[in-house]
Design an enzyme around this catalytic site. Structure first.
Site, PDB file in Angstrom:
ATOM      1  N   ASP A   1       0.834  -1.203   0.000  1.00 19.66           N
ATOM      2  CA  ASP A   1       0.000   0.000   0.000  1.00 19.66           C
ATOM      3  C   ASP A   1       0.870   1.256   0.000  1.00 19.66           C
ATOM      4  O   ASP A   1       0.517   2.261  -0.619  1.00 19.66           O
ATOM      5  CB  ASP A   1      -0.927   0.012   1.216  1.00 19.66           C
ATOM      6  CG  ASP A   1      -1.898  -1.152   1.215  1.00 19.66           C
ATOM      7  OD1 ASP A   1      -2.374  -1.526   0.124  1.00 19.66           O
ATOM      8  OD2 ASP A   1      -2.167  -1.708   2.291  1.00 19.66           O
TER       9      ASP A   1
ATOM     10  N   ASN B   1      10.015  -0.102   9.455  1.00 26.27           N
ATOM     11  CA  ASN B   1       9.342   0.218  10.708  1.00 26.27           C
ATOM     12  C   ASN B   1       8.574  -0.975  11.240  1.00 26.27           C
ATOM     13  O   ASN B   1       8.054  -1.784  10.478  1.00 26.27           O
ATOM     14  CB  ASN B   1       8.391   1.397  10.510  1.00 26.27           C
ATOM     15  CG  ASN B   1       9.131   2.676  10.186  1.00 26.27           C
ATOM     16  OD1 ASN B   1      10.064   3.048  10.882  1.00 26.27           O
ATOM     17  ND2 ASN B   1       8.736   3.342   9.108  1.00 26.27           N
TER      18      ASN B   1
END
Length: 311
Positions: free
Chosen positions: A253, A286
């Site tokens: 995404d 992350n």
């Protein structure tokens, strides 16, 4: 340019970490993190990090749906919510810190009523976007032609549809025609009816789709090998930058967000792909479901641009 993102099956993503998963034992996890999740929602979040606004259209119901709406308010994302009788689903992600392994538990969501489905399509038709990004899975019992209807509405609005889904819904949407597809190699194989595609066959397969009018641009995502761009008269490959992977949640995404942002800035298709790969790679750096940091994207983009200049 106005961007609308669509998430028909959103989720509240709950993520945590633990030293090690051990069967049959009570396991003490770190404090959970909650994020608004689902393909289109993640794209809107990514666009926000890049400095662009978008309208996020999604379904929401019950207390988890209220939580989802609140999370997006905190992100300052403009929304149009289609209310549902059933509760919004939750997903659960666990990172095992001792091995850096990640376990992703995705829930199916609840079926939508006919009224809810139509309300979603009507909300899209009223958005009058320049770009429509449809990303993610469909809820249970949803007709496979749902994204085909989205493609027809987008075409009527004069909007470019960027589609990131899989299976029969992807095939059905291609019958109507979209602007940009982002399949992986397995999804591309299914679209062209091939049992196995070698790397040298990817551009021919993508051009088959383009020649049949199913799309104008194909971006084939290849994980650690980067991605390939194919149009009627262009083939380009952008490698994935070397990064320390912490989580793959939202990487695809994030890639779509980077590409959509680049298109609205009227950059070239090759630059669009560089931005997409940089955003997707940055998201893997992350933990949990945090997507990417702008500073990481700019650093990786600089690496890709220097590499591109050497070609």
């Amino acid at each position: 340019m106005k961007i609308t993102t669509l998430t028909i099956n959103p989720a509240v993503d709950k993520s945590t970490s633990i030293d090690r998963l051990i069967p049959e034992q009570k396991l003490r996890c770190d404090n959970p993190r909650f994020d608004a999740g689902g393909g289109g929602i993640n794209v809107s979040k990514g666009l926000r990090r890049l400095g662009s606004n978008s309208l996020a259209i999604f379904t929401a119901g019950g207390p988890t749906g209220q939580h989802l709406e609140e999370l997006l308010k905190q992100e300052e994302i403009e929304t149009k919510v289609v209310k549902t009788q059933q509760w919004t689903r939750e997903n659960f992600i666990v990172a095992e810190t001792s091995t850096n392994a990640q376990y992703r538990f995705g829930m199916p969501g609840a079926p939508l009523t006919e009224t809810e489905k139509q309300a979603f399509l009507d909300t899209l038709a009223q958005s009058q976007a320049d770009y429509v990004v449809a990303s993610g899975s469909l809820p249970p019992q949803m007709e496979v032609d749902f994204y085909e209807k989205v493609a027809a509405i987008s075409k009527k609005m004069g909007a470019r549809l960027i589609l990131d889904t899989s299976g029969e819904p992807l095939k059905a949407a291609c019958d109507e025609g979209v602007f940009l597809l982002k399949p992986n190699i397995g999804e591309l194989e299914a679209l062209v009816g091939a049992s196995k595609l070698e790397m040298d066959d990817v551009d021919d397969a993508a051009r088959m789709l383009i020649g049949e009018g199913k799309c104008e641009v194909v971006i084939v995502s290849m994980g650690p090998k980067g991605a390939m761009l194919i149009t009627k008269d262009l083939v380009e490959h952008v490698p994935a930058p070397p990064v320390q992977k912490r989580s793959t949640v939202g990487a695809g995404d994030s890639m779509v967000a980077g590409m959509t942002w680049a298109l609205t800035q009227e950059l070239s298709y090759f630059e669009m792909l560089q931005w997409g790969v940089a955003c997707g790679s940055a998201a893997t750096m992350n933990e949990g479901t945090q997507l990417f940091l702008r500073a990481d994207v700019e650093r990786l983009l600089n690496w890709l641009q220097k590499l591109g200049n050497k070609k």
